[in-house]
Design a protein around this motif. Structure first.
Motif, PDB file in Angstrom:
ATOM      1  N   SER A   1       0.253 -37.687  21.292  1.00 30.47           N
ATOM      2  CA  SER A   1      -0.094 -36.349  22.165  1.00 30.47           C
ATOM      3  C   SER A   1       1.133 -35.594  22.353  1.00 30.47           C
ATOM      4  N   LEU A   2       1.747 -35.777  21.156  1.00 30.01           N
ATOM      5  CA  LEU A   2       2.705 -34.593  20.417  1.00 30.01           C
ATOM      6  C   LEU A   2       1.895 -33.176  20.000  1.00 30.01           C
ATOM      7  N   ILE A   3       1.250 -34.806  18.694  1.00 29.73           N
ATOM      8  CA  ILE A   3       0.110 -33.331  18.077  1.00 29.73           C
ATOM      9  C   ILE A   3      -1.136 -32.622  18.924  1.00 29.73           C
ATOM     10  N   ASP A   4      -1.726 -33.597  19.899  1.00 29.01           N
ATOM     11  CA  ASP A   4      -2.890 -32.968  21.486  1.00 29.01           C
ATOM     12  C   ASP A   4      -2.480 -31.864  21.271  1.00 29.01           C
ATOM     13  N   LYS A   5      -0.674 -31.701  22.170  1.00 22.83           N
ATOM     14  CA  LYS A   5      -0.593 -30.795  22.696  1.00 22.83           C
ATOM     15  C   LYS A   5      -0.022 -29.453  21.613  1.00 22.83           C
ATOM     16  N   VAL A   6      -0.265 -29.893  20.120  1.00 23.64           N
ATOM     17  CA  VAL A   6       0.463 -28.602  19.107  1.00 23.64           C
ATOM     18  C   VAL A   6      -1.418 -28.325  19.152  1.00 23.64           C
ATOM     19  N   LEU A   7      -2.517 -28.962  18.847  1.00 20.86           N
ATOM     20  CA  LEU A   7      -3.458 -28.342  18.960  1.00 20.86           C
ATOM     21  C   LEU A   7      -4.314 -27.208  19.896  1.00 20.86           C
ATOM     22  N   ASP A   8      -3.483 -27.999  20.884  1.00 21.81           N
ATOM     23  CA  ASP A   8      -4.086 -27.186  22.336  1.00 21.81           C
ATOM     24  C   ASP A   8      -3.621 -25.588  22.478  1.00 21.81           C
ATOM     25  N   HIS A   9      -2.107 -26.053  21.063  1.00 25.93           N
ATOM     26  CA  HIS A   9      -1.419 -24.689  21.602  1.00 25.93           C
ATOM     27  C   HIS A   9      -0.569 -24.781  23.443  1.00 25.93           C
ATOM     28  N   GLU A  10       0.079 -25.791  23.483  1.00 32.34           N
ATOM     29  CA  GLU A  10       0.577 -25.941  24.239  1.00 32.34           C
ATOM     30  C   GLU A  10       2.008 -26.558  24.207  1.00 32.34           C
ATOM     31  N   ALA A  11       2.143 -26.425  23.393  1.00 33.92           N
ATOM     32  CA  ALA A  11       3.867 -27.193  22.739  1.00 33.92           C
ATOM     33  C   ALA A  11       4.828 -25.538  22.691  1.00 33.92           C
ATOM     34  N   SER A  12       5.247 -26.016  23.360  1.00 31.05           N
ATOM     35  CA  SER A  12       6.629 -24.696  22.846  1.00 31.05           C
ATOM     36  C   SER A  12       7.688 -25.562  21.529  1.00 31.05           C
ATOM     37  N   GLU A  13       8.173 -23.938  21.205  1.00 33.07           N
ATOM     38  CA  GLU A  13       9.015 -24.268  19.837  1.00 33.07           C
ATOM     39  C   GLU A  13       9.773 -25.053  19.191  1.00 33.07           C
ATOM     40  N   GLU A  14      10.302 -25.630  20.774  1.00 33.05           N
ATOM     41  CA  GLU A  14      11.272 -27.341  20.314  1.00 33.05           C
ATOM     42  C   GLU A  14      10.086 -28.100  19.683  1.00 33.05           C
ATOM     43  N   GLU A  15       8.771 -28.083  20.572  1.00 31.43           N
ATOM     44  CA  GLU A  15       8.449 -29.377  20.539  1.00 31.43           C
ATOM     45  C   GLU A  15       7.309 -28.640  19.216  1.00 31.43           C
ATOM     46  N   GLN A  16       7.282 -27.527  18.725  1.00 35.70           N
ATOM     47  CA  GLN A  16       6.257 -27.646  17.852  1.00 35.70           C
ATOM     48  C   GLN A  16       7.407 -28.266  16.435  1.00 35.70           C
ATOM     49  N   TYR A  17       9.180 -27.554  16.695  1.00 37.79           N
ATOM     50  CA  TYR A  17      10.011 -28.213  15.558  1.00 37.79           C
ATOM     51  C   TYR A  17       9.661 -29.569  14.769  1.00 37.79           C
ATOM     52  N   GLU A  18       9.823 -29.807  16.062  1.00 37.34           N
ATOM     53  CA  GLU A  18      10.077 -31.644  16.239  1.00 37.34           C
ATOM     54  C   GLU A  18       8.690 -32.163  15.907  1.00 37.34           C
ATOM     55  N   LEU A  19       7.789 -32.012  15.681  1.00 33.61           N
ATOM     56  CA  LEU A  19       6.107 -32.538  14.999  1.00 33.61           C
ATOM     57  C   LEU A  19       6.651 -31.977  13.333  1.00 33.61           C
ATOM     58  N   ARG A  20       7.231 -31.148  13.095  1.00 30.79           N
ATOM     59  CA  ARG A  20       6.904 -30.825  12.186  1.00 30.79           C
ATOM     60  C   ARG A  20       7.850 -31.589  11.189  1.00 30.79           C
ATOM     61  N   GLN A  21       9.212 -31.903  11.787  1.00 24.00           N
ATOM     62  CA  GLN A  21      10.196 -33.175  11.689  1.00 24.00           C
ATOM     63  C   GLN A  21       9.812 -35.003  11.409  1.00 24.00           C
ATOM     64  N   HIS A  22       8.778 -34.436  12.353  1.00 26.86           N
ATOM     65  CA  HIS A  22       8.675 -36.243  11.914  1.00 26.86           C
ATOM     66  C   HIS A  22       7.934 -35.916  10.932  1.00 26.86           C
ATOM     67  N   MET A  23       6.978 -35.074  10.869  1.00 32.57           N
ATOM     68  CA  MET A  23       6.189 -35.183   9.751  1.00 32.57           C
ATOM     69  C   MET A  23       6.253 -35.141   8.385  1.00 32.57           C
ATOM     70  N   SER A  24       7.555 -34.614   8.070  1.00 28.84           N
ATOM     71  CA  SER A  24       7.670 -34.634   6.988  1.00 28.84           C
ATOM     72  C   SER A  24       8.063 -36.057   6.315  1.00 28.84           C
ATOM     73  N   HIS A  25       8.566 -36.993   7.513  1.00 29.98           N
ATOM     74  CA  HIS A  25       8.492 -38.413   6.839  1.00 29.98           C
ATOM     75  C   HIS A  25       7.962 -39.366   7.825  1.00 29.98           C
ATOM     76  N   CYS A  26       6.729 -39.250   7.814  1.00 34.16           N
ATOM     77  CA  CYS A  26       5.916 -40.167   8.536  1.00 34.16           C
ATOM     78  C   CYS A  26       4.067 -39.243   8.086  1.00 34.16           C
ATOM     79  N   ASP A  27       4.027 -40.113   7.242  1.00 32.59           N
ATOM     80  CA  ASP A  27       2.433 -40.221   6.836  1.00 32.59           C
ATOM     81  C   ASP A  27       1.621 -40.318   7.899  1.00 32.59           C
ATOM     82  N   PHE A  28       1.128 -41.090   8.400  1.00 31.56           N
ATOM     83  CA  PHE A  28       0.462 -41.337   9.437  1.00 31.56           C
ATOM     84  C   PHE A  28      -0.029 -39.940  10.164  1.00 31.56           C
ATOM     85  N   CYS A  29       1.172 -39.379  10.745  1.00 35.07           N
ATOM     86  CA  CYS A  29       1.226 -38.316  11.688  1.00 35.07           C
ATOM     87  C   CYS A  29       0.881 -37.408  11.206  1.00 35.07           C
TER      88      CYS A  29
END
Lengths: 191, 204
Positions: free
Chosen positions: B10-38
Motif C-alpha cells: 500500500s505504500l508503493i501504491d501511495k507513492v505511485l499515486d503521488h500521495e506519499a509524504s517525504e518520510e514515506e518515500q524515504y521509508e520505501l526506498r530504505q525498504h527496497m534497498s534490501h527487498c528484491d520483491f518490492c
C-alpha cells in the motif's frame, strides 16, 4: 479555457453549428484515443468517437454545467464504448477451419508483416502488447485505468464519469494496474 | 511477513499515486534497498504506468471533424420549431400566408416609381418630368382621380374621389373635390386600399 468552452457550449445551445465544430476540434483527440484504447480497433474507435460527438450535439440541452464539458463528453464516450463491447460478438478465431477449404485455417490468409527496422518493431510490439492487455481487462478496470493514466484525469473526475464514489475508483485503478502488471512483466521478460 | 508485505504494497501504491509524504518515500526506498520483491514490483509498476502514458500519442484520424459535422442532425431548435409547426397547422398556414403576402405587397410597394394616373377625364394635365398631375383651373373632372408616384394639384373641380399614393395633394383656393380625398404614404394603408379596391371592383 473553461470559459471559452462554456461560451462555445452556450452558442451551440442557441443553434450555432460552427461553435460545435470548435468543440469537436478541441476534444476529438482525447475522445478518439479513449475509444481506441477501450475497443482496440481504429475503425470502430472512429465510429464510436463520432457517435459521441453526435450524441453530445443532440443532447446539448441536457448538459447543465454541473460537470466540466469534457467530463460530460468522456461519460458519453465510455458509455457508448461499454455498450458496444457488450453487444459485440466474440471475434472469429484464426484457428477455425474455413468452410469448404479442405481443412485450411485463416492463418494461411494472414499476410506477413512488412519488415521494419528492428527497434521500431520492438517498440510497436510493446505498444500493441499493452493495448492487447488493456483490452483483456474487465471493462470496469479498463475504463478506470485509461481515464487515470492515458487521459490523466483526477479521481474525482473519473468518479463523475463512471458514476462511482472516489474510493471505488481508486480500488479499480489499483486492481486494474495490478492485473496489467502481471501480464506486462511477462511481455517484457519474454523479450 | 505477509502483514508487512501488505504495508509495503500500500505504500508503493501511495507513492505511485503521488500521495506519499517525504518520510514515506524515504521509508520505501530504505525498504527496497534490501527487498528484491518490492523493488521489482515498484519498477514494474513504474514501467507500466510510463507505458500507459505513452499511449497518449494517438490522434483522431484526418477529416474527423468534417465527418462529425456531416453526421449532425438538424439543430435542436430547428427540430423544436418544426414540432411546433406540426402541432399548429392552421397557425402555420396563416403565418405562411401572411409572410408571403406581405413579401409580395412590399415588393410591389417598393418597385416602380413611375407616375400613373387613373381617370376618365381628358381634362387632366400630366407632367411626368416633375411627377405632377394638374387639374387645371375651370376644368371639371367627372369620376375618381387616382394618382400613384406623383403629386396632384387641384385648381379646378373633381366630382368624385381623389386618391394620391406616395405623393402629396395640393388644393388651390378655387379647387374642389366632391368625394373623398386621401393621401397614402404607409405601406399598410396602401395594402388596405389595394385590397379594398380589389374587392369593390369585383363586386361591381
Amino acid at each position: 479555457m473553461e470559459t471559452f468552452i462554456k461560451s462555445l457550449v452556450s452558442r451551440v445551445k442557441e443553434g450555432d453549428h460552427e461553435a460545435f465544430e470548435g468543440l469537436v476540434e478541441l476534444f476529438k483527440d482525447k475522445i478518439y484515443r479513449l475509444c481506441y484504447r477501450m475497443v482496440g480497433n481504429r475503425h470502430e474507435a472512429e465510429d464510436l468517437a463520432q457517435e459521441t460527438f453526435v450524441r453530445a450535439y443532440t443532447k446539448i440541452n441536457q448538459y447543465n454545467g454541473e460537470y466540466k464539458f469534457s467530463t460530460w463528453l468522456y461519460r458519453i464516450a465510455t458509455n457508448l464504448c461499454i455498450d458496444r463491447l457488450r453487444k459485440k460478438k466474440p471475434d472469429f478465431s484464426l484457428d477455425a477451419e474455413v468452410p469448404g477449404a479442405d481443412g485450411a485455417t485463416l492463418y494461411s490468409q494472414v499476410a506477413t508483416a512488412e519488415p521494419l527496422p528492428e527497434e521500431a518493431v520492438v517498440e510497436k510490439e510493446k505498444h500493441d502488447q499493452l493495448q492487447q492487455e488493456i483490452i483483456k481487462l474487465p471493462e470496469k478496470y479498463r475504463t478506470a485505468i485509461l481515464l487515470k493514466y492515458v487521459e490523466d484525469l483526477s479521481l474525482e473526475e473519473i468518479g463523475k464519469i463512471m458514476d462511482l464514489p472516489v474510493p471505488t475508483v481508486k480500488t479499480r485503478i489499483h486492481r486494474g494496474r495490478e492485473a496489467l502488471k502481471k501480464v506486462f512483466r511477462m511481455v517484457t521478460k519474454s523479450r | 511477513m505477509s502483514c508487512e508485505k501488505e504495508i509495503y504494497m500500500s505504500l508503493i501504491d501511495k507513492v505511485l499515486d503521488h500521495e506519499a509524504s517525504e518520510e514515506e518515500q524515504y521509508e520505501l526506498r530504505q525498504h527496497m534497498s534490501h527487498c528484491d520483491f518490492c523493488r521489482e514490483h515498484f519498477t514494474a509498476m513504474t514501467e507500466l504506468l510510463d507505458e500507459l502514458r505513452e499511449a497518449r500519442h494517438v490522434t483522431a484520424p484526418e477529416g474527423f471533424t468534417e465527418s462529425v459535422m456531416s453526421r449532425l442532425p438538424l439543430s435542436a431548435t430547428k427540430i423544436k420549431r418544426r414540432r411546433w409547426f406540426q402541432k399548429h397547422p392552421v397557425l402555420t398556414a396563416a403565418s405562411l400566408f401572411f409572410v408571403l403576402m406581405s413579401a409580395s405587397v412590399l415588393a410591389t410597394w417598393n418597385e416602380g416609381n413611375e407616375l400613373s394616373v387613373e381617370t376618365n377625364s381628358k381634362h387632366v394635365k400630366v407632367i411626368p418630368s416633375s411627377h405632377l398631375v394638374v387639374v387645371p383651373k375651370g376644368e371639371t373632372v367627372k369620376g375618381d382621380l387616382i394618382v400613384e408616384n406623383g403629386d396632384v394639384r387641384i385648381e379646378g373641380k373633381v366630382e368624385g374621389d381623389v386618391v394620391v399614393i406616395k405623393g402629396e395633394r395640393y388644393m388651390a383656393s378655387a379647387g374642389e373635390v366632391t368625394g373623398d380625398s386621401k393621401e397614402i404614404h404607409q405601406v399598410v394603408d396602401w395594402a388596405w386600399y389595394k385590397l379594398k379596391h380589389l374587392f369593390i371592383s369585383e363586386d361591381r
